[in-house]
Scaffold this motif. Structure first.
Motif, PDB file in Angstrom:
ATOM      1  N   SER A  30     -22.491  14.177   0.719  1.00 25.26           N
ATOM      2  CA  SER A  30     -21.037  14.355   0.735  1.00 25.26           C
ATOM      3  C   SER A  30     -20.660  15.754   1.214  1.00 25.26           C
ATOM      4  O   SER A  30     -19.674  15.924   1.944  1.00 25.26           O
ATOM      5  N   VAL A  31     -21.439  16.749   0.803  1.00 22.47           N
ATOM      6  CA  VAL A  31     -21.167  18.120   1.205  1.00 22.47           C
ATOM      7  C   VAL A  31     -21.292  18.273   2.718  1.00 22.47           C
ATOM      8  O   VAL A  31     -20.437  18.877   3.385  1.00 22.47           O
ATOM      9  N   LEU A  32     -22.356  17.722   3.297  1.00 16.87           N
ATOM     10  CA  LEU A  32     -22.556  17.814   4.748  1.00 16.87           C
ATOM     11  C   LEU A  32     -21.457  17.060   5.505  1.00 16.87           C
ATOM     12  O   LEU A  32     -20.963  17.533   6.541  1.00 16.87           O
ATOM     13  N   LEU A  36     -18.751  18.722   8.191  1.00 21.09           N
ATOM     14  CA  LEU A  36     -18.533  18.250   9.554  1.00 21.09           C
ATOM     15  C   LEU A  36     -17.094  17.792   9.762  1.00 21.09           C
ATOM     16  O   LEU A  36     -16.494  18.055  10.808  1.00 21.09           O
ATOM     17  N   ALA A  37     -16.528  17.128   8.751  1.00 21.41           N
ATOM     18  CA  ALA A  37     -15.154  16.652   8.877  1.00 21.41           C
ATOM     19  C   ALA A  37     -14.168  17.805   8.919  1.00 21.41           C
ATOM     20  O   ALA A  37     -13.112  17.711   9.563  1.00 21.41           O
ATOM     21  N   GLY A  38     -14.479  18.919   8.242  1.00 25.40           N
ATOM     22  CA  GLY A  38     -13.555  20.038   8.190  1.00 25.40           C
ATOM     23  C   GLY A  38     -13.743  21.064   9.285  1.00 25.40           C
ATOM     24  O   GLY A  38     -12.985  22.028   9.353  1.00 25.40           O
ATOM     25  N   THR A  39     -14.742  20.854  10.157  1.00 23.76           N
ATOM     26  CA  THR A  39     -15.021  21.806  11.233  1.00 23.76           C
ATOM     27  C   THR A  39     -15.003  21.089  12.572  1.00 23.76           C
ATOM     28  O   THR A  39     -15.936  20.331  12.879  1.00 23.76           O
ATOM     29  N   GLN A  84     -14.534  26.000   2.697  1.00 22.15           N
ATOM     30  CA  GLN A  84     -15.080  26.449   1.426  1.00 22.15           C
ATOM     31  C   GLN A  84     -15.584  25.248   0.624  1.00 22.15           C
ATOM     32  O   GLN A  84     -15.083  24.131   0.752  1.00 22.15           O
ATOM     33  N   GLY A  85     -16.588  25.495  -0.201  1.00 22.58           N
ATOM     34  CA  GLY A  85     -17.090  24.448  -1.077  1.00 22.58           C
ATOM     35  C   GLY A  85     -17.914  23.401  -0.368  1.00 22.58           C
ATOM     36  O   GLY A  85     -18.050  22.284  -0.886  1.00 22.58           O
ATOM     37  N   THR A  86     -18.455  23.715   0.799  1.00 19.71           N
ATOM     38  CA  THR A  86     -19.294  22.739   1.510  1.00 19.71           C
ATOM     39  C   THR A  86     -20.735  23.257   1.586  1.00 19.71           C
ATOM     40  O   THR A  86     -21.538  22.971   0.708  1.00 19.71           O
ATOM     41  N   VAL A  87     -21.033  24.022   2.611  1.00 20.13           N
ATOM     42  CA  VAL A  87     -22.411  24.478   2.798  1.00 20.13           C
ATOM     43  C   VAL A  87     -22.906  25.268   1.591  1.00 20.13           C
ATOM     44  O   VAL A  87     -24.086  25.195   1.220  1.00 20.13           O
ATOM     45  N   GLY A  88     -22.019  26.003   0.948  1.00 18.90           N
ATOM     46  CA  GLY A  88     -22.420  26.802  -0.206  1.00 18.90           C
ATOM     47  C   GLY A  88     -22.852  25.983  -1.410  1.00 18.90           C
ATOM     48  O   GLY A  88     -23.344  26.552  -2.391  1.00 18.90           O
ATOM     49  N   THR A 109     -17.167  32.587   1.175  1.00 21.82           N
ATOM     50  CA  THR A 109     -17.598  33.259  -0.051  1.00 21.82           C
ATOM     51  C   THR A 109     -18.748  32.538  -0.737  1.00 21.82           C
ATOM     52  O   THR A 109     -19.598  33.182  -1.348  1.00 21.82           O
ATOM     53  N   ASP A 110     -18.779  31.212  -0.642  1.00 23.93           N
ATOM     54  CA  ASP A 110     -19.803  30.485  -1.393  1.00 23.93           C
ATOM     55  C   ASP A 110     -21.194  30.636  -0.789  1.00 23.93           C
ATOM     56  O   ASP A 110     -22.187  30.282  -1.434  1.00 23.93           O
TER      57      ASP A 110
END
Length: 666
Positions: A30-32, A36-39, A84-88, A109-110
């Motif tokens: 879900s994070v990945l 991708l969806a946010g970039t 924020q809150g994805t790759v981190g 930041t994360d």
């Protein structure tokens, strides 16, 4: 016996099938997908929900396929901010490479909370902002590449916490200030070329090649072929030091005494004769002037109100009353002049310090910043005391006027004003001495670390900063009838006590010519101020209003433009937004991301700020009224500041007393 090998083969086949079927947890998938969806991206990566995560382009899992350990997406056309809150949240991530894309904004930041991260490659993007001290949390980091971005601010000393770091590439950015002393035994690759760094290269980094520091014209020292100069010139040596005696050290070999020719000896003799004649004439003039003063009933005393320390070579002792005797007057005048030229004068509570000018000249120094009135240096003395030395430029005030003004400023004591501790005045140098505050400025907190790892400034801290600034200016206006003249966020120094933020650089405009005194450039200057007009109480109120808007919007008034064309300053922009009833659009997005629910207080402070930045000076409130309005905003929501809660029953003088100036750095 034949059953055992067959059973072993069956077990191995079962294990292989299980490994093939292993998959990282749903959270990492879900994070990945959220990343991708946010970039936005130009290349199709083929991250299909129907295929295993470990087979996705750029994704590498561990041997057991149970967690993602590497994400490599170089040059795939990623555009925009990293959500924020994805790759981190990929807690097992060891390698992250997003180089050669078009990512912008602050470094997420994360990313600084990834405990296993060993390699971080973000070079060749458009990242901006500062590197936060929280980079020290990446204790496993071995390779860090941030080159060819738009990163700014200072290079943090926190890199020293990364004991395993082997390569650090920061070249091709906008870093400024001095290089910290980075001492890491495994660091083999280091590059800070083509930035805006200044000062001397620390000895711990001097073994790297000159190419590692190229493109920084103001860097000096080894390995560059550019020697360093003292951060301010030493005063002329006194007679006791001219032959290398005392504490002044020896002259370079090229300047040692050489044999003189006959012509040189004759020239020196003629010069000495002329100097003696001039001294005799001056002595006669001094004697005549003194006799005239004596005839008029005047008696001259050497000032003793300021504590000034002089080098051993100068005359010491109390000169006492001067008589009309020409011999005594001549000797006293010469001694007083010598002492005055080389004296570091302490004012106010600066008497708690125990160093002299020579100690200051020997101190190690680094540039803290350059402002409209001069350059500030952090000076660490041999005994460990740290002070700030501001080297003023283009001072027009004469010695007597300069000294009188600094004596008056030395009497200003308030918890929200950084006190002046001492000064030095000579023909070539004018220096001010202040306490050193380690926490940094409001400007650095709001803008220098925006979105780059450190917790954003919450609403409570912003309100307390606004109240501290208002109280400091109000004290100047009401208790001393002084105009600050340079209110801005970089001059509001934060302290561990959130109610004790202190304004610096106040009331210095009087030392400069009206044409060169340019207070509050970069968006803080009141519209009625022109080059020939001095700042006023009302212009201070305007600057306070801009500072409040800066706290509310998170935008820097010093920015070239807020709408892309360079035509609108912060106050006018906010007025235009409020006029269109888009009030919510004004507030800093970081406050929204923090989940702050203080909209009523924000709107109330916005109303105070708008009153302060009124175009007509008479329409602006007085600073005392501004303080009351902000205090009412705080108390109206059940919150009190330290000064309000602890100051009940105490006098105004006790509540406004500044911090003591012992020899210990606050």
């Amino acid at each position: 016996m034949m059953a055992a090998p067959a059973l072993r083969r069956l077990l191995l086949l079962t294990l292989a099938i299980a490994l093939c079927a292993a998959e990282p947890p749903q959270q990492e998938r879900s994070v990945l997908q959220a990343f991708l969806a946010g970039t936005p991206h130009e290349r199709v990566l083929g991250w299909n929900a129907s295929t295993p995560v470990c087979s996705w382009v750029g994704v590498t899992c561990d041997a057991a396929n149970v967690t993602v350990v590497a994400l490599r997406l170089p040059g795939v056309g990623l555009i925009g901010r990293v959500p924020q809150g994805t790759v981190g949240r990929l807690r097992g991530l060891r390698v992250l490479s997003l180089r050669s894309n078009r990512l912008f904004g602050a470094i997420p930041t994360d990313l600084f909370s990834l405990p296993e991260l060993r390699s971080l490659f973000l070079q060749g993007n458009l990242f901006s902002g500062a590197i936060p001290p929280d980079v020290a949390k990446l204790t496993a980091l071995e390779h860090l590449a941030l080159s060819n971005n738009n990163l700014s601010g200072t290079i943090p000393f926190a890199f020293n916490s990364l004991t395993g770091l082997r390569s650090l590439r920061l070249d091709g950015n906008l870093f400024s200030g001095s290089l910290p002393s980075i001492s890491l035994k495994d660091l083999a690759i280091f590059n800070v070329s083509y930035n805006q760094l200044n000062g001397s290269i620390p000895s711990s980094l001097s073994h790297f090649s000159p190419e590692s520091f190229a493109g920084n014209p103001r860097l000096c020292g080894k390995p560059l072929d550019r020697p360093c100069e003292p951060f301010f010139a030493s005063p002329a040596p006194s007679p006791g030091h001219q032959n290398g005696g005392g504490r002044g050290g020896s002259l370079p070999v090229s300047e040692k005494k050489k044999k003189l020719s006959g012509a040189a000896v004759a020239a020196i003799a003629v010069g000495a004769g002329a100097a003696a004649l001039l001294a005799l004439v001056l002595l006669v003039l001094c004697t005549a002037a003194s006799r005239r003063r004596a005839a008029n009933g005047e008696v001259r005393k050497v000032p003793t109100t300021s504590r000034g320390l002089t080098p051993p070579s100068t005359a010491s002792g109390d000169l006492g009353d001067l008589t009309s005797s020409s011999k005594e007057i001549g000797a006293a005048s010469a001694a007083a002049a010598a002492a005055e030229r080389s004296r570091l004068v302490f004012v106010g509570k600066g008497a708690g310090y125990s160093f002299d000018l020579e100690d200051l000249l020997r101190a190690s120094a680094e540039v803290l910043g350059k402002g409209s009135v001069g350059t500030s240096y952090k000076a660490v003395l041999e005994e460990g005391v740290t002070v700030v030395v501001k080297r003023l430029k283009e001072v027009e005030a004469a010695r007597r006027e300069f000294a009188a003004h600094l004596e008056a400023l030395g009497k200003v004591e308030h918890r929200n004003l950084l006190p002046v501790r001492g000064y030095y005045f000579s023909k070539d140098e004018k220096l001010l001495v202040f306490d050193y505050v380690t926490t940094g400025s409001l400007s650095a907190m709001l803008h220098g670390n925006r979105g780059s790892g450190r917790t954003p400034m919450d609403w409570d801290a912003r309100m307390r900063a606004a109240l501290s600034a208002a109280r400091g200016v109000a004290h100047l206006h009401t208790a001393h009838s002084l105009v600050h003249g340079n209110v801005k966020s970089s001059n509001l120094l934060l302290r561990p006590d959130p109610d004790a933020a202190a304004l610096s650089d106040y009331c210095l405009h009087q030392l400069f010519a009206a044409l060169t005194a340019r207070p509050n450039v970069g968006g803080y200057r009141a519209p009625e101020l022109v080059d020939t007009r001095r700042p006023t109480f009302k212009s201070d109120v305007y600057s306070l209003g801009v500072l409040f808007l800066e706290l509310l919007t998170g935008k820097s008034p010093a920015s070239a433009s807020l709408d892309g064309d360079g035509a609108v300053d912060l106050a006018r922009w906010v007025q235009s937004v409020v006029r269109e009833e888009w009030t919510a659009e004004v507030f800093d997005v970081e406050l929204v991301q923090l989940g702050e629910s203080m909209e009523e207080e924000m709107v109330a402070l916005l109303q105070v700020a708008m009153a302060c930045v009124a175009t007509v000076p008479d329409a602006r409130p007085d600073t005392a009224d501004v303080v009351k309005m902000i205090e009412e905003i705080c108390s109206g929501h059940g919150r009190t500041t330290t000064e309000e809660s602890e100051g009940r029953g105490a006098s105004e003088e006790e509540r406004s007393r500044g911090t003591p100036a012992a020899g210990v750095t606050p």
